[in-house]
Every structure is written in C-alpha cells, then in structure tokens.
Design an enzyme around this catalytic site. Structure first.
Site, PDB file in Angstrom:
ATOM      1  N   ARG A  51      45.584  61.207  90.602  1.00 18.92           N
ATOM      2  CA  ARG A  51      45.518  61.060  92.267  1.00 18.92           C
ATOM      3  C   ARG A  51      46.584  60.833  92.455  1.00 18.92           C
ATOM      4  NH1 ARG A  51      40.978  57.758  93.898  1.00 18.92           N
ATOM      5  NH2 ARG A  51      42.059  56.534  92.664  1.00 18.92           N
ATOM      6  N   HIS A 178      32.934  55.657  70.522  1.00 18.93           N
ATOM      7  CA  HIS A 178      34.087  55.503  70.040  1.00 18.93           C
ATOM      8  C   HIS A 178      33.257  54.643  68.483  1.00 18.93           C
ATOM      9  CE1 HIS A 178      34.498  51.421  71.802  1.00 18.93           C
ATOM     10  NE2 HIS A 178      34.708  50.883  71.086  1.00 18.93           N
ATOM     11  N   LYS A 182      34.784  55.093  64.234  1.00 24.01           N
ATOM     12  CA  LYS A 182      35.180  53.455  63.329  1.00 24.01           C
ATOM     13  C   LYS A 182      34.973  54.285  61.915  1.00 24.01           C
ATOM     14  CE  LYS A 182      34.624  50.336  66.629  1.00 24.01           C
ATOM     15  NZ  LYS A 182      35.880  49.414  66.786  1.00 24.01           N
ATOM     16  N   ASP A 235      26.048  48.516  78.573  1.00 23.11           N
ATOM     17  CA  ASP A 235      27.162  48.091  77.950  1.00 23.11           C
ATOM     18  C   ASP A 235      27.267  48.917  75.618  1.00 23.11           C
ATOM     19  OD1 ASP A 235      29.651  47.773  78.023  1.00 23.11           O
ATOM     20  OD2 ASP A 235      29.939  46.148  77.249  1.00 23.11           O
ATOM     21  N   HIS A 240      26.047  51.703  71.442  1.00 18.98           N
ATOM     22  CA  HIS A 240      26.892  51.787  69.622  1.00 18.98           C
ATOM     23  C   HIS A 240      25.687  51.201  69.390  1.00 18.98           C
ATOM     24  CE1 HIS A 240      30.185  52.461  72.427  1.00 18.98           C
ATOM     25  NE2 HIS A 240      31.031  50.857  72.953  1.00 18.98           N
TER      26      HIS A 240
HETATM   27  C1  BG6 Z   1      32.652  49.204  74.344  1.00 13.36           C
HETATM   28  C2  BG6 Z   1      32.736  48.392  75.848  1.00 13.36           C
HETATM   29  O1  BG6 Z   1      32.368  50.733  74.893  1.00 13.36           O
HETATM   30  O2  BG6 Z   1      32.817  48.659  73.138  1.00 13.36           O
HETATM   31  C3  BG6 Z   1      33.158  46.982  75.681  1.00 13.36           C
HETATM   32  O3  BG6 Z   1      32.686  49.099  77.136  1.00 13.36           O
HETATM   33  C4  BG6 Z   1      33.208  46.515  74.409  1.00 13.36           C
HETATM   34  O4  BG6 Z   1      32.559  45.894  76.643  1.00 13.36           O
HETATM   35  C5  BG6 Z   1      33.863  47.405  73.678  1.00 13.36           C
HETATM   36  O5  BG6 Z   1      34.194  45.066  74.850  1.00 13.36           O
HETATM   37  C6  BG6 Z   1      33.803  46.544  71.950  1.00 13.36           C
HETATM   38  O6  BG6 Z   1      34.854  47.505  71.009  1.00 13.36           O
HETATM   39  P1  BG6 Z   1      35.151  47.524  69.681  1.00 13.36           P
HETATM   40  O7  BG6 Z   1      35.317  48.576  68.838  1.00 13.36           O
HETATM   41  O8  BG6 Z   1      36.021  46.148  70.213  1.00 13.36           O
HETATM   42  O9  BG6 Z   1      34.103  46.747  69.040  1.00 13.36           O
END
Ligand code: BG6
Length: 484
Positions: A51, A178, A182, A235, A240
């Site tokens: 924006r 993500h 890793k 979350d 994950h």
């Molecule tokens: C994120 C979460 O997806 O992953 C966060 O929203 C969390 O709450 C984070 O802290 C952890 O990622 P990593 O790579 O630091 O273990």
C-alpha cells in the site's frame, strides 16, 4: 563436501506485502543468500508491492536496512549486496481497487517465470487473484505462493481453496508450510527411504511409540491479537506438527514427486482418529517475575486460548495400529528444541544376567537447534566389571558431518521459494491435505470450546503443565527431555 548450486530459471517475483514483517525478516534476506550462491540468476527481479507510496529507491533502502538487521554473515559482502539491491523494484498497489495494477503489468517481463507471493491477510487472497487475472498479469504458467494461516477451520479453508481455484489451477498454487523446507525434515525422508536399515522396523511390530516436540522459548508478545484467536492447535499442530507426523507415518511414495508424496500424506491425515478429551492437555504460560503471563501478552485477561498443547494421537491403519503418536508444542518453554523421536520396543528377552535396565533403541531427529540425527544403541560399558550395558548415541550432527558446507544450507524459506521457481510442489501442501487436516482438528477444537475447557497454567521455562507429563505416565512412558 562440495556444494552444488544449480541456478533456477530467471524470474520476476512479485511480493504482495513486500514491506511487511515476513518479507523483511525472511523472504528478502533469504533471496539475497540465494543470489550470492548463484542460485538466483543475476537477471531475476523481485518486485515489492504494497500500500505504501514509495519508489524503487525507497524500497531498495528499506530492504538494505532489513538485510542489515536480519541478514547473516553474508551481509558483509557489500558488492554482492549492491548487485542484489539493484534487482529490486517497487509498485504501490491497491489490492482491492485499481491503483497500481497497470504499472505492475507494464513492469512484468515475458519469457521469464512469473511468481506472486501473497504475504498478506488471507482476506485479500481473492482480490489479488482476481486482479492478477483481470489485468492479464498472471497466465497459465504463473505461480502463486500463499502463507499460513490457510483458514481457521474447514469451512474457511474450503472457501479460500475455492476462491483461488476460480483463477488458478492446483498445480499453480504453492501453500507454504515452512517446516517442510527445513533441512532435517527432508532428511527424515532421506533416512527413511534411502537406507535399508529403518524401513523394515518402521511399524507396529517394532516401534513402541513416537514423540514429536516443538518447544519454543518465545512468548506471544507482539502478536497476541493474532495468536489469541488461533492458539497452539491452529498455529502449530494443524500445519507444522501434522506435516511432521505425516512424513514419519506415511507409506513409501512410489516416487519422490509432488503428488505421490502428497497422496501418501493425505492418507495418514485421513487415518487419524478422533481424540478423547483426556488425551489432550492444553496449557497457558503464567507470569514469572517481571515476565508477563500469556493473558497479559495476549491483552485478554479472560483468554482461554492455549499457548501449549500435548496430545496422544492414533493412526488407524495396518502399519500403525496400537502405536501412539504423542505430540506437544508450546511457547515459553525451557528450551528452543524441536525433535521427532521414534522409540523402538523393548527387547523381548535379555541374555545378560543381572541387566535390569530397560534398554531401548531411539532414533531421534533433531530439527533445531543442532540439526541432526542420532540413534541410541546399547553397548557394553567399557572396562572390567563384567557385562554391564549402557545406552549411547550414535550421533550424526549435520554441521560436524557435513563440515563447513553444512553452514551454507538454505533456510526453509529460501529453499521453498527456489522450489516455486523450479515448479516443484513436493514440499507444499495440496488443497485437499489442508482441508483434511482441518477436518481432523475442527471437532477437537469444538469439543473443548463446548466444554469451556480452561487451559492449565504452566511456569515459563518449564516443560509445560504437569498434566502433560501425566498423559504419558499413565501409559508407562515419559517425554524426552527438552534440551537446547
Ligand atoms: C510459525 C508460527 O508458523 O512458526 C509461530 O506462527 C512459530 O507461532 C513459528 O513461532 C515457529 O517456527 P520456527 O521455524 O522458528 O520453529
């Protein structure tokens, strides 16, 4: 070991939300590293779109500062940094209106890979997708990258999938988790499917149970308003931890190829059983000294959201029936440590007289820190004194084993963005996977909401609430120690 970097095709990557936290902390510093390594070609460009009213110069300065703040040792390469910064552009854009789209369209080049990273609130996904289409900026070969949270329940995830599907084919949509980027997570697949040793034992005949721990030391301060509506289940677990569980539990895919892998993961999620209330422990960190409590961090004095969760899961299929999967994750715990531990069964019988200890083989896959894998084996205690047994780890810490090149391993975001450009979806979640994951978590969340379940308080810097320990003690098992 010699690192072999294969450059990806030249691209124009548009980052919607290009001035945001994720872009400045992770995406741009990561792309800079890929640029230095030669993986991002010198002709590729990154176009920030947001924006704020800014020109290329302003954006370049912003990203220069972001790299100074969040980049690693590589930022000292000033010549490289100047060359990278030159590859940046900026277009002020109105995601829900008309402003900026013509300028963006004019900037895009033909004959290069076009990728669009939606680093914005999910409520804008539809508007962005529609405008990319209307203005002819995206074509059948373009890719879009979307961030979590991908919905907050099955209904919202479905709606998002439908919105995106109106403009893009599934093969163009890259849903980022993500954790899948890793290094050790991928190594998990290499260990399982690249060795003859483990796969024959990878089932309920030999495995006693599996533990997955993702412990963090940070609290939720600063992002409390998002987190309080989410909690550890939405979350961390729904995405994950679920992905880790899938990679551990899935059947060998026929090929290491996107749909073959994702089909197998989907089957695992669909085989997950509902969980009884007493197999879920939710916790909230308390205040300690000057450190605020969860409720203070979340600025919600009556919050019932969990900052910790532990649960016992079961997978109803031939391979895993009877093998519990214990998952736990939490904020403000005693150490930042993520580990998957495959705990094998006891020996049925010992031939060593007087040996009363319970010796077990444990395969531990450490995601962070000290990425690596170790296998606990039983050996004879050295020296005289008869046949005394002791458990020792066969340790493979990647940084030691791979030497200096181990340090040049791309981080999760870097790797995943390069995969987007390569058109490789193996490490991205497919729409049906995300929906299946919500189908499993929705009733659990609805269950505790209906019971008005109050999370148990736990001390910051601990391993979570006492009840989480009991979850395993009741089964005659215990959690592995959380250590950095
Ligand atoms: C994120 C979460 O997806 O992953 C966060 O929203 C969390 O709450 C984070 O802290 C952890 O990622 P990593 O790579 O630091 O273990």
């Amino acid at each position: 070991m010699v690192s072999r970097v294969i450059p990806v095709d030249t691209f124009d990557l548009v980052i919607f939300g290009g001035t945001g936290d994720l872009a400045r902390r992770k995406i741009l510093p990561g792309l800079f590293r890929r640029f230095l390594s030669g993986q991002m070609t010198a002709e590729s460009r990154i176009i920030g779109a947001a924006r704020s009213d800014m020109d290329d110069g302003g954006y370049r300065q912003m990203i220069r500062e972001a790299i100074a703040e969040f980049g690693g040792a590589e930022k000292s390469d000033t010549t490289g940094l100047d060359a990278f910064i030159d590859r940046l552009h900026y277009v002020p854009i109105d995601a829900t209106g008309d402003g900026g789209w013509k300028a963006l369209s004019d900037l895009m080049r033909a004959d290069v890979v076009r990728a669009f990273y939606f680093s914005v609130a999910p409520s804008l996904f539809g508007a962005l997708a529609e405008r990319l289409h209307l203005h002819g900026i995206a074509d059948a070969h373009s890719r879009i990258v979307v961030e979590k949270p991908f919905g907050r329940d099955l209904a919202s995830a479905r709606a998002l999938n439908e919105t995106l599907a109106a403009y893009f084919k599934e093969g163009q949509i890259y849903r980022i988790d993500h954790y899948l980027g890793k290094e050790t997570v991928q190594n998990l697949m290499a260990v399982r499917f690249g060795n003859v040793l483990f796969e024959p034992l990878w089932n309920n005949h030999y495995v006693d149970h599996i533990q997955i721990t993702v412990a963090e030391t940070v609290g939720v301060g600063g992002r409390g308003s998002y987190y309080d509506k989410s909690g550890a289940m939405r979350d961390m677990v729904q995405n994950h931890l679920m992905q880790l569980l899938c990679l551990i539990a899935m059947e060998p895919p026929s090929r290491f190829e996107a749909d073959a892998v994702r089909d197998e993961k989907l089957k695992v999620i669909r085989a997950l059983q509902p969980i009884a209330a007493h197999h879920i422990v939710r916790g909230q960190y308390d205040a300690e000294g000057d450190d605020p409590s969860y409720r203070a961090d979340a600025e919600n004095p009556r919050s019932f959201t969990e900052s910790f969760i532990a649960m016992k899961c079961e997978i109803a299929n031939w391979r895993w029936a009877g093998v519990p999967f214990y998952l736990r994750t939490g904020k403000k715990m005693k150490a930042r440590s993520s580990e998957i531990a495959v705990v094998f069964q006891d020996l049925g019988h010992t031939i060593f007289e007087g040996d009363v200890a319970r010796h077990r083989n444990i395969l531990s896959i450490r995601l962070q820190p000290n990425e690596g894998i170790d296998l606990q084996v039983t050996i004879k205690e050295p020296g005289p004194g008869g046949m005394r047994l002791v458990d020792v780890p066969l340790d493979l810490t990647f940084a030691d084993a791979l030497g200096e090149d181990g340090e040049d391993v791309p981080d999760a975001y870097e790797r995943l963005i390069m995969d987007v450009i390569r058109g490789n979806q193996t490490l991205f979640m497919r729409g049906d996977e995300v929906e299946a994951a919500w189908s499993w978590t929705d009733p659990l969340i609805e269950g505790w909401e209906a019971r008005s379940d109050v999370p148990k308080l736990y001390e910051p810097g601990s391993s979570g609430p006492e009840d989480a320990l009991m979850l395993m003690h009741r089964d005659g098992r215990r959690w592995r120690e959380i250590k950095a």
